[in-house]
Write an enzyme that holds these catalytic residues in place. Structure first.
Site, PDB file in Angstrom:
ATOM      1  N   GLY A 115       6.021  40.504  37.372  1.00  0.00           N
ATOM      2  CA  GLY A 115       6.021  40.332  38.814  1.00  0.00           C
ATOM      3  C   GLY A 115       4.602  40.238  39.340  1.00  0.00           C
ATOM      4  O   GLY A 115       3.640  40.615  38.665  1.00  0.00           O
ATOM      5  N   CYS A 116       4.456  39.750  40.567  1.00  0.00           N
ATOM      6  CA  CYS A 116       3.112  39.544  41.122  1.00  0.00           C
ATOM      7  C   CYS A 116       2.396  40.865  41.381  1.00  0.00           C
ATOM      8  O   CYS A 116       1.261  41.069  40.936  1.00  0.00           O
ATOM      9  CB  CYS A 116       3.193  38.699  42.392  1.00  0.00           C
TER      10      CYS A 116
END
Length: 309
Positions: A115-116
């Site tokens: 995920g970012c």
């Protein structure tokens, strides 16, 4: 023969970004389903099974379904969803995580894209835990702000269209106030911390970019290290350079502010060690494009490792 690449979910935010990065390449064959057949399960299955690598830009359940449809055909997967990020049978797609991780990605059938937010948090925390500088039971706090494209098409519409039924007019908002954000499990799994972190994400009124902050009390760390000690561990871990870089202490000290949009349009990530030497505290900051190293750029980086590009 060029490897066949199928992006399942190519019309979503992440998928569109991946297509834009791959569409002009001649070393791969980019497969694309006709728009009118996107909901045809048989056609989708055919594309998944014929692909050498399928990049999944889908909700979690749909990603799991895609794997079930084609794993036995030998299709290799890069999954951009949350579905497999803590699955031990999947290789975590953060090439800079540890020595040998890039090679593991290169040889894997199943790769989970980080995920970012977790990309930034893991980049800052994991090397300190691995070096023994940050105790596994340290009460970690993570604060972050992202561009609104990280919320996908729905949030983009809410932010861009003042006439939207559920328009967002705020310049900045915090969310996941229950402290149950979907990136927390992968942060725990891939940093080595044993205590659940307090994670407060936020969104600003800018399209792309991200800052992830991890503030630390040095006297609660092993050996009461200096800021320079913390910086040295990160610098050594990322000494190979390339995608992740550690900003020199003097350069960080000279900054009046950090801009979350500084790396927009790039696939890199910068790590800053901020604070005042001797004051007993340090603020670690990761700067990245939430759609670059934080999503689509990372998927392409993993793809390149898997095809030996």
């Amino acid at each position: 023969m060029a490897p066949k690449i199928f992006i399942d979910g190519e019309h979503g935010t992440t998928g569109l970004q991946i297509v834009s990065r791959l569409q002009d390449r001649t070393d791969i064959e980019l497969m694309s389903m006709p728009a009118e057949q996107r909901r045809d399960a048989d056609v989708r299955t055919k594309f998944l099974r014929e692909a050498d690598i399928a990049i999944l830009c889908l909700p979690d359940d749909a990603a799991r379904e895609a794997v079930a449809l084609a794993a036995d055909a030998g299709t290799r997967f890069i999954d951009a969803s949350t579905a497999h990020r803590t699955n031990p049978d999947w290789t975590f797609g953060f090439a800079e995580l540890s020595p040998g991780q890039a090679a593991r990605i290169a040889g894997a059938q199943f790769v989970s894209n980080p995920g970012c937010y977790s990309t930034g948090a893991i980049a800052l925390i994991a090397p300190l835990v691995a070096a023994g500088l940050l105790p596994a039971d340290y009460p970690v706090t993570i604060n972050a702000v992202s561009g609104y494209t990280g919320g996908g098409k729905q949030l983009i519409a809410q932010m861009d269209d003042a006439g939207h039924d559920d328009a967002v007019t705020a310049a900045y908002f915090a969310y996941a106030l229950t402290l149950a954000h979907k990136h927390v499990p992968e942060i725990i799994a891939h940093t080595g911390i044993a205590r659940r972190p307090v994670f407060t994400p936020a969104v600003g009124r800018f399209a792309q970019g991200m800052l992830v902050n991890v503030p630390l009390h040095l006297d609660l760390m092993t050996g009461n290290p200096s800021m320079a000690d913390v910086h040295s561990v990160l610098e050594k871990h990322y000494a190979q350079g390339g995608v992740v870089s550690v900003v020199p202490l003097a350069e960080s000290a000279a900054l009046a502010r950090l801009d979350p949009e500084e790396l927009v349009g790039t696939n890199g990530m910068k790590l800053y060690v901020c604070g005042t030497e001797g004051a007993g505290q340090v603020n670690l900051v990761a700067s990245l494009d939430n759609l670059g190293k934080g999503a689509s750029g990372a998927a392409v980086q993993n793809l390149d490792l898997m095809i030996g590009a």
